[in-house]
Design a protein around this motif. Structure first.
Motif, short mmCIF file in Angstrom:
data_model
loop_
_atom_site.label_atom_id
_atom_site.label_comp_id
_atom_site.label_asym_id
_atom_site.label_seq_id
_atom_site.Cartn_x
_atom_site.Cartn_y
_atom_site.Cartn_z
N THR A 257 5.78 39.17 -15.54
CA THR A 257 6.33 40.37 -14.91
C THR A 257 6.69 40.03 -13.47
OG1 THR A 257 4.11 41.12 -14.30
CG2 THR A 257 5.02 41.99 -16.35
N GLY A 258 7.71 40.65 -12.98
CA GLY A 258 8.19 40.39 -11.61
C GLY A 258 9.67 40.15 -11.67
N ALA A 259 10.13 39.05 -11.08
CA ALA A 259 11.55 38.70 -11.13
C ALA A 259 12.00 38.43 -12.56
CB ALA A 259 11.83 37.48 -10.25
N VAL A 260 11.06 38.01 -13.40
CA VAL A 260 11.32 37.76 -14.82
C VAL A 260 10.36 38.64 -15.61
CG1 VAL A 260 11.17 36.04 -16.66
CG2 VAL A 260 12.01 35.37 -14.41
N HIS A 261 10.89 39.32 -16.61
CA HIS A 261 10.05 40.11 -17.52
C HIS A 261 10.23 39.51 -18.91
CE1 HIS A 261 8.99 43.29 -14.69
NE2 HIS A 261 10.21 43.13 -14.22
N ASP A 262 9.15 39.00 -19.49
CA ASP A 262 9.27 38.34 -20.78
C ASP A 262 7.90 38.27 -21.45
OD1 ASP A 262 10.47 36.98 -22.88
OD2 ASP A 262 11.13 35.29 -21.68
N THR A 263 7.93 38.20 -22.76
CA THR A 263 6.74 37.91 -23.55
C THR A 263 6.77 36.41 -23.83
OG1 THR A 263 6.76 40.10 -24.55
CG2 THR A 263 5.54 38.39 -25.72
N VAL A 264 5.63 35.76 -23.68
CA VAL A 264 5.57 34.31 -23.83
C VAL A 264 4.38 33.90 -24.68
CG1 VAL A 264 6.72 33.85 -21.62
CG2 VAL A 264 4.22 34.00 -21.70
N THR A 265 4.45 32.68 -25.18
CA THR A 265 3.31 32.03 -25.80
C THR A 265 3.09 30.71 -25.06
OG1 THR A 265 3.81 32.95 -27.99
CG2 THR A 265 2.35 31.04 -27.92
N VAL A 266 1.93 30.56 -24.44
CA VAL A 266 1.59 29.31 -23.76
C VAL A 266 1.17 28.31 -24.82
CG1 VAL A 266 0.01 28.19 -22.15
CG2 VAL A 266 0.95 30.45 -21.61
N PHE A 267 1.70 27.09 -24.72
CA PHE A 267 1.42 26.08 -25.74
C PHE A 267 0.96 24.75 -25.17
CE2 PHE A 267 5.84 25.76 -24.59
CZ PHE A 267 6.06 24.40 -24.47
N GLY A 268 0.92 24.61 -23.85
CA GLY A 268 0.52 23.34 -23.29
C GLY A 268 0.24 23.43 -21.81
N THR A 269 -0.24 22.31 -21.26
CA THR A 269 -0.58 22.23 -19.84
C THR A 269 -0.04 20.94 -19.25
OG1 THR A 269 -2.70 21.18 -20.33
CG2 THR A 269 -2.69 23.59 -20.15
N ASP A 270 -0.02 20.90 -17.91
CA ASP A 270 0.53 19.74 -17.22
C ASP A 270 -0.50 18.88 -16.50
OD1 ASP A 270 -0.12 21.12 -14.90
OD2 ASP A 270 1.95 21.40 -14.26
N GLY A 271 -1.76 19.17 -16.65
CA GLY A 271 -2.79 18.37 -16.01
C GLY A 271 -3.01 18.68 -14.55
N GLY A 272 -2.16 19.51 -13.97
CA GLY A 272 -2.29 19.88 -12.57
C GLY A 272 -2.52 21.36 -12.39
N GLY A 273 -2.90 22.05 -13.46
CA GLY A 273 -3.15 23.48 -13.40
C GLY A 273 -2.00 24.33 -13.91
N GLY A 274 -0.86 23.72 -14.17
CA GLY A 274 0.29 24.46 -14.68
C GLY A 274 0.24 24.57 -16.19
N MET A 275 1.01 25.51 -16.70
CA MET A 275 1.09 25.73 -18.15
C MET A 275 2.55 25.74 -18.58
SD MET A 275 -1.61 28.81 -18.70
CE MET A 275 -2.15 29.36 -17.10
N TYR A 276 2.76 25.39 -19.83
CA TYR A 276 4.08 25.49 -20.44
C TYR A 276 4.04 26.66 -21.42
CZ TYR A 276 4.78 20.88 -18.48
OH TYR A 276 4.88 19.82 -17.61
N ALA A 277 5.03 27.55 -21.28
CA ALA A 277 5.10 28.74 -22.12
C ALA A 277 6.51 28.88 -22.68
CB ALA A 277 4.74 29.98 -21.31
N SER B 297 9.47 31.37 -24.25
CA SER B 297 9.94 32.74 -24.21
C SER B 297 10.14 33.28 -25.62
CB SER B 297 11.27 32.81 -23.46
OG SER B 297 11.91 34.04 -23.67
N HIS B 298 9.66 34.48 -25.86
CA HIS B 298 9.93 35.14 -27.14
C HIS B 298 11.35 35.68 -27.18
CE1 HIS B 298 5.67 35.80 -28.80
NE2 HIS B 298 5.59 34.93 -27.82
N THR B 299 11.96 35.87 -26.02
CA THR B 299 13.30 36.42 -25.92
C THR B 299 14.38 35.38 -26.13
OG1 THR B 299 12.43 37.99 -24.31
CG2 THR B 299 14.82 37.81 -24.46
N THR B 300 14.26 34.25 -25.41
CA THR B 300 15.33 33.25 -25.41
C THR B 300 14.97 31.95 -26.11
OG1 THR B 300 14.65 32.22 -23.32
CG2 THR B 300 16.15 34.13 -23.18
#
Length: 147
Positions: A103-123, A125-128
């Protein structure tokens, strides 16, 4: 070429590149690499993953991925890249450890499926069907969890 064939081809190429990366790693870095894996899923593994994720409402593009590929482990690529197995995606989501809304500049439903080892996540989009890299720094959207 259909999406499933593209995912399979991508997985084969990534597996080849992971082996090549590992082979030259020690000479370049001075220490042995971790285990790098980009496994292709068997038909049975793909069906089981898709059934599990589909029941939980995962994005269609993620289901296409799991029909062909399993969990990816690339610990020495940057901070590392990990794509979870299907059951871990569900476990983390149900535990509230992974957000499912932006939510914010982007509004989307997501599924997180992975991480980057530095605290970030890969998600995804259910929309695109596009992939977001959710970092801990300033982002155009706030990731929230609601089950």
């Amino acid at each position: 070429m259909d999406d499933t064939a593209c995912v399979h081809q991508w997985g084969e190429e990534m597996a080849r590149l992971a082996k090549e990366f590992s082979a030259g790693f020690e000479a370049a870095r001075g220490y042995s690499p971790g285990e790098h894996e980009v496994p292709l899923a068997s038909a049975e593994e793909g069906e089981a993953a898709v059934a599990l994720l589909g029941h939980a409402g995962a994005a269609e593009a993620l289901l296409e991925y799991y029909t062909q590929l399993g969990p990816v482990v690339l610990p020495d690529l940057g901070n590392g890249v990990w794509i979870d197995d299907a059951s871990s995606v569900i476990t983390q989501k149900e535990a509230g450890n992974y957000p499912n809304r932006l939510t914010g500049a982007v509004h989307d439903t997501v599924t997180v499926f992975g991480t980057d080892g530095g605290g970030g996540m890969y998600a995804i989009s259910h929309t695109t069907g596009g992939v977001y890299h959710l970092t801990l720094g300033p982002s155009p959207a706030t990731a929230t969890t609601s089950i």
